[in-house]
Design an enzyme around this catalytic site. Structure first.
Site, PDB file in Angstrom:
ATOM      1  N   ARG A  77      44.727  46.633  49.689  1.00  0.00           N
ATOM      2  CA  ARG A  77      43.966  45.395  49.787  1.00  0.00           C
ATOM      3  C   ARG A  77      42.948  45.572  50.904  1.00  0.00           C
ATOM      4  O   ARG A  77      43.223  46.228  51.910  1.00  0.00           O
ATOM      5  CB  ARG A  77      44.874  44.200  50.118  1.00  0.00           C
ATOM      6  CG  ARG A  77      45.879  43.868  49.035  1.00  0.00           C
ATOM      7  CD  ARG A  77      45.180  43.247  47.824  1.00  0.00           C
ATOM      8  NE  ARG A  77      46.124  42.930  46.772  1.00  0.00           N
ATOM      9  CZ  ARG A  77      46.302  43.668  45.678  1.00  0.00           C
ATOM     10  NH1 ARG A  77      45.621  44.780  45.525  1.00  0.00           N
ATOM     11  NH2 ARG A  77      47.147  43.296  44.755  1.00  0.00           N
ATOM     12  N   HIS A 128      37.628  48.136  42.270  1.00  0.00           N
ATOM     13  CA  HIS A 128      39.058  48.386  42.018  1.00  0.00           C
ATOM     14  C   HIS A 128      39.257  48.532  40.500  1.00  0.00           C
ATOM     15  O   HIS A 128      39.588  47.585  39.808  1.00  0.00           O
ATOM     16  CB  HIS A 128      39.872  47.214  42.576  1.00  0.00           C
ATOM     17  CG  HIS A 128      41.317  47.492  42.727  1.00  0.00           C
ATOM     18  ND1 HIS A 128      41.806  48.425  43.605  1.00  0.00           N
ATOM     19  CD2 HIS A 128      42.393  46.937  42.139  1.00  0.00           C
ATOM     20  CE1 HIS A 128      43.123  48.437  43.549  1.00  0.00           C
ATOM     21  NE2 HIS A 128      43.506  47.545  42.661  1.00  0.00           N
ATOM     22  N   GLU A 153      35.713  40.993  48.838  1.00  0.00           N
ATOM     23  CA  GLU A 153      35.282  41.404  47.504  1.00  0.00           C
ATOM     24  C   GLU A 153      34.675  40.208  46.772  1.00  0.00           C
ATOM     25  O   GLU A 153      35.176  39.100  46.902  1.00  0.00           O
ATOM     26  CB  GLU A 153      36.469  41.954  46.723  1.00  0.00           C
ATOM     27  CG  GLU A 153      36.978  43.253  47.308  1.00  0.00           C
ATOM     28  CD  GLU A 153      38.175  43.813  46.563  1.00  0.00           C
ATOM     29  OE1 GLU A 153      38.370  43.479  45.384  1.00  0.00           O
ATOM     30  OE2 GLU A 153      38.912  44.583  47.170  1.00  0.00           O
TER      31      GLU A 153
END
Length: 192
Positions: free
Chosen positions: A104, A151, A133
């Protein structure tokens, strides 16, 4: 250094490197199994030492970073891990160190990482998660020694199909047996 006229820099190799896995849960163990094929020394840090694990355990992220050349971050996000990889951990990783964060964005102090990449505290970083993000700081994007991706590890048709089937299997098991096949440990009230 130019790679055979392609205009590419010489990339660090895994040969002879020690790899630390920060978080040896299911994903960390899967990463370790894949790394074994490269013949690298593997060590880990997690909240507790795990029985039956052949890799050396280090009592803190800092101690692990001092002992390895590559630090792969796979811990869960949340308050307990926020900023776990800070300036001290990056200094411990050292000028030949490589940070890989697939956990993360909150786990890595992004300002400290940018500074470490800019001043040579570490050699390089590979990231597919970020603190805010999908916004990635321009200072991070500008680094030639950082590989940045969204991701997308699950971005294949086969993986997404398997994920969909697992969701269906979890729902079916939940309604038939009152439990999930793959419960999320952080979800309060879910029986495992």
């Amino acid at each position: 250094m130019d790679q055979a006229g392609w205009g590419l820099p010489a990339f660090p190799t895994l040969r002879g490197r020690r790899v630390g896995i920060l978080g040896l849960g299911a994903i960390g163990k899967a990463v370790a199994r894949r790394l074994e094929g490269f013949g690298v020394a593997i060590a880990y840090h997690g909240r507790t030492r795990q029985d039956g694990v052949a890799y050396p355990w280090y009592p803190s992220a800092l101690a692990l970073a001092e002992a390895v050349d590559v630090l792969v971050v796979v811990v869960p996000g949340g308050a307990a891990t926020a900023g776990l990889v800070d300036a001290a951990v990056l200094r411990a990783l050292g000028p030949q160190g490589v940070l890989v964060n697939v956990a993360r964005g909150s786990v890595v102090d992004e300002a400290a990482l940018i500074a470490a990449l800019q001043d040579g505290t570490i050699l390089a970083a590979g990231l597919d998660v970020y603190a805010r993000e999908p916004q990635v700081p321009a200072a991070l994007v500008a680094q030639d020694n950082a590989v940045l991706l969204p991701h997308i590890g699950s971005g294949s048709v086969a993986t997404r199909t398997a994920m969909g089937q697992l969701m269906i299997d979890n729902l079916a098991t939940w309604f038939a047996q009152g439990r999930a096949l793959t419960p999320v440990p952080e979800t309060p009230g879910l029986p495992g």
